[in-house]
Design an enzyme around this catalytic site. Structure first.
Site, mmCIF file in Angstrom:
data_model
loop_
_atom_site.group_PDB
_atom_site.id
_atom_site.type_symbol
_atom_site.label_atom_id
_atom_site.label_comp_id
_atom_site.label_asym_id
_atom_site.label_seq_id
_atom_site.Cartn_x
_atom_site.Cartn_y
_atom_site.Cartn_z
ATOM 1 N N HIS A 1 40.362 34.927 31.889
ATOM 2 C CA HIS A 1 39.855 35.765 32.541
ATOM 3 C C HIS A 1 40.317 35.865 34.207
ATOM 4 O O HIS A 1 40.704 34.421 33.943
ATOM 5 C CB HIS A 1 38.245 35.429 32.436
ATOM 6 C CG HIS A 1 36.999 36.094 33.492
ATOM 7 N ND1 HIS A 1 37.370 36.837 35.004
ATOM 8 C CD2 HIS A 1 36.257 37.153 33.470
ATOM 9 C CE1 HIS A 1 36.760 37.320 35.425
ATOM 10 N NE2 HIS A 1 35.814 38.435 34.270
ATOM 11 N N ARG B 1 34.665 43.362 41.151
ATOM 12 C CA ARG B 1 35.711 44.201 40.972
ATOM 13 C C ARG B 1 35.187 45.528 40.862
ATOM 14 O O ARG B 1 35.545 46.451 41.239
ATOM 15 C CB ARG B 1 36.522 43.581 40.135
ATOM 16 C CG ARG B 1 37.986 42.817 41.146
ATOM 17 C CD ARG B 1 39.285 42.468 39.780
ATOM 18 N NE ARG B 1 38.137 41.612 38.979
ATOM 19 C CZ ARG B 1 38.513 42.294 37.898
ATOM 20 N NH1 ARG B 1 39.487 42.204 37.511
ATOM 21 N NH2 ARG B 1 38.040 40.500 36.744
#
Ligand SMILES: Cc1cc2nc3c(=O)[nH]c(=O)nc-3n(C[C@H](O)[C@H](O)[C@H](O)COP(=O)(O)OP(=O)(O)OC[C@H]3O[C@@H](n4cnc5c(N)ncnc54)[C@H](O)[C@@H]3O)c2cc1C
Length: 605
Positions: A238, A258
């Site tokens: 990740h 995000r």
């Protein structure tokens, strides 16, 4: 030894693992009237699923009505670089909305849109806002709901009970030998079918978002029982784990940051993701900050910002910035949401992130950027199963959730794990029920098989010299971190494999001399037997795939090779040891292939 001395519990179906996948599978079995038991290494409700933050992906179309299962399927196949099992990706995209609605019926309270529907947020690789969520604590709500529902279905839950090995009768599942963590006593579960739902194996790496439980136990047990593993070379890093302070390195920073507008900056203040947009995704990605800002403001004609490219792309980009000397002070990148959203918005939508940084790093994310870097997060690979009923090639053994492979191909999209758990948890339950109902023979757990497992486990307690299991684990993590990392070469992998080979004898020689009661050293030593299997499987598969695809990056074989699409890699146990080999992929039905390669315009609406 006579195993009549050992505590014995009988169930028609035993589910190993009480995360989202295991509980969903158990609910299905119990609702059909079968005696169902569920065991978990820790307490009910403490599985990995509870840690899930950003949301669960399902094409409900509540926020953007253009969404539908076909686009979810297309996104999943593209995200997985077309190596996913076609049928699994189809079932997942089609059934995820029903599983989410079912959760709501069972009491899950998701965040709402202004007109009262389940709210959905943006996430990497998903074309539309698709993740149903509860702030950044979605996993908690899901596990709470499943847990509350399951305890009313007559399921027997056995907590702090660790599965050691499957007992077979003539190649079929007949039982599972486990031990109670508190007392160290053994318990034999006699059962007609086992559903493995033990999650992944991130603890083979040093920097990981995974917790102590994720040592690949289900994969190890299944492998030893003759099941095959698939796609093991694809381990997801990740892009955004915490990098500082060192004690919390690897802890996840949700992609929701995000999704809700956060941007990535290097030490020069450049929004660098615009420099790393792969050609394949260029037509669907904003090419200027101005367009990305319009997208954030809700302009449906604007394309998605490059921070929402798939995880493999973003993780590699951060690594490249660091290597180019443009990293943050602690070797990552800056993730900034403070300049994009109000403090009120951040605290409401990302409360856990706010507290996580405040408590652990003394950073106020409503004011300052976070420092983030890649962390080992998820296993795309796992136990190989039949797409429709989740049965492995060992009769009576089923697998679902993160410990099963095939659904996500070379890279998983965020949010697609929680939906995978529910869709395939249910299907594994259905599959096991069918198997048990058609079983004609009586199954026997043989004394000699049980005593073999017990002898191996207790040898660690009896020995008063040998290797320290904690140090061996640390050594294994260093090998995987340094040799089987985010970018790989044949030389590094081979050297990693040689080192793994060497520590195999250390693992066979670990000792935890004491009583089995409250003996974490012994628990650790037992976990190592599974960690070494998954580590070797990942490394062997990574050597065999000579191309870069999704989460598997070979700098000695750059880019995707055409023939890389023709095979998956499976790993199995043979008389000569572990074997990794390529198997030919099946030709997809034309209808599915057309959807996966269609333009968005063809599928919208
Ligand atoms: C911090 C974090 C955030 C995430 N956020 C998201 C997200 O927003 N959306 C998303 O889709 N995915 C997310 N994921 C991924 C997702 O949470 C996991 O992939 C998923 O929860 C795995 O569920 P599972 O049911 O397969 O296994 P788990 O939830 O991992 O449960 C495994 C169970 O198996 C038990 N177990 C293990 N070994 C044994 C053994 N030997 N004997 C008995 N029991 C055993 C454990 O005790 C546990 O009960 C996130 C992951 C992390 C770590």
């Amino acid at each position: 030894m006579d195993y009549s001395d050992i505590q014995t519990i009988e169930h028609d179906i035993l589910v190993v693992g009480a995360g989202g996948a295991g509980i969903r599978a158990a609910i299905e079995c119990a609702q059909q009237g079968l005696s169902t038991g569920i065991i978990s290494k820790s307490l009910l409700g403490k599985a990995h699923t509870v840690m899930a933050e950003g949301g669960i992906a399902a094409s409900l179309g509540n926020v953007d009505s253009r969404d539908n299962w076909k686009i979810h399927f297309r996104d999943t196949m593209r995200g997985g670089k077309f190596l996913n099992q076609w049928r699994m990706a189809e079932l997942h995209a089609k059934q995820a909305p029903d599983r989410v609605r079912e959760l709501e019926e069972w009491g899950a309270v998701f965040d709402r849109t202004d007109n009262g529907l389940i709210n959905q947020r943006n996430f990497g690789g998903h074309r539309y806002p698709r993740l149903a969520h509860v702030g950044d604590r979605t996993g908690l709500e899901i596990i709470r709901t499943l847990q509350d529902f399951c305890i009313h279905q007559g399921i027997s839950t056995h907590m702090e009970c660790t599965g050691l090995d499957i007992v077979l009768d003539d190649g079929r599942v007949a039982g599972l030998l486990a031990y109670w963590r508190e007392t160290g006593r053994f318990v034999l579960f006699k059962t007609k079918a086992i559903i493995m739902a033990t999650g992944g194996g991130g603890k083979a790496w040093k920097v990981t978002s995974n917790s102590w439980e994720y040592t690949g136990d289900g994969l190890g047990m299944a492998y030893r029982a003759g099941a095959e593993l698939i796609d093991m070379e694809f381990t997801q890093f990740h892009p955004t784990g915490m990098v500082w302070p060192p004690s919390v390195k690897g802890i996840l920073v949700t992609e929701g940051v995000r999704g809700d507008g956060g941007i990535l900056l290097n030490s020069e203040g450049t929004r660098f993701m615009f420099n790393y947009i792969p050609e394949k995704f260029a037509s669907e990605t904003a090419d200027s900050e101005e367009e990305a800002a319009r997208w954030l403001a809700g302009d449906k004609e604007a394309r998605r910002p490059p921070e929402l490219l798939t995880r493999d792309v973003v993780a590699r980009s951060i690594k490249k910035e660091v290597e180019a000397g443009r990293g943050s002070p602690n070797g990552g990148a800056f993730l900034d949401i403070a300049s994009r959203r109000s403090a009120e918005f951040i605290k409401h939508k990302l409360p856990s992130m706010y507290h996580q940084f405040k408590e652990l790093a003394e950073i106020d994310i409503t004011v300052e950027p976070m420092e983030v870097g890649p962390t080992l997060h998820y296993f795309m690979g796992g136990i190989r199963v039949n797409s429709d009923n989740q049965q492995t090639n060992t009769p009576g053994l089923f697998a679902c959730g993160e410990c099963a492979g095939g659904m996500h191909g070379a890279n998983r999209l965020g949010g697609n794990s929680l939906s995978d758990l529910l869709v395939f948890g249910k299907l594994a339950g259905d599959g096991a029920i069918q198997y048990v109902n058609s079983l004609m023979t009586e199954l026997i757990c043989k004394n000699e098989d049980i005593s073999k497992i017990i002898k191996k486990a207790t040898a660690i307690l009896k020995s008063d010299e040998g290797e320290n299991p904690y140090l061996v684990h640390e050594e294994l993590q260093n090998i995987m971190q340094n040799h089987v990392g985010i970018v790989r070469t044949e030389e590094e992998l081979q050297s990693g494999l040689n080192k793994l080979d060497k520590i195999k004898s250390d693992i066979n020689n670990v000792f935890a001399h004491a009583s089995a009661q409250y003996n974490p050293g012994w628990n650790e030593a037992l976990d190592l037997k599974n960690l070494i299997i998954i580590s070797e499987a990942v490394t062997r598969a990574a050597i065999l795939r000579q191309e870069s695809r999704g989460a598997h990056t070979r700098i000695d074989f750059e880019g995707e090779q055409k023939e890389g699409l023709d095979y998956n890699i499976i790993v199995k146990q043979t008389d000569k040891g572990m074997l990794a080999e390529k198997i030919k992929r099946e030709t997809p039905p034309k209808e599915l292939k057309d959807i996966a390669y269609a333009s968005l315009e063809e599928l919208e609406g």
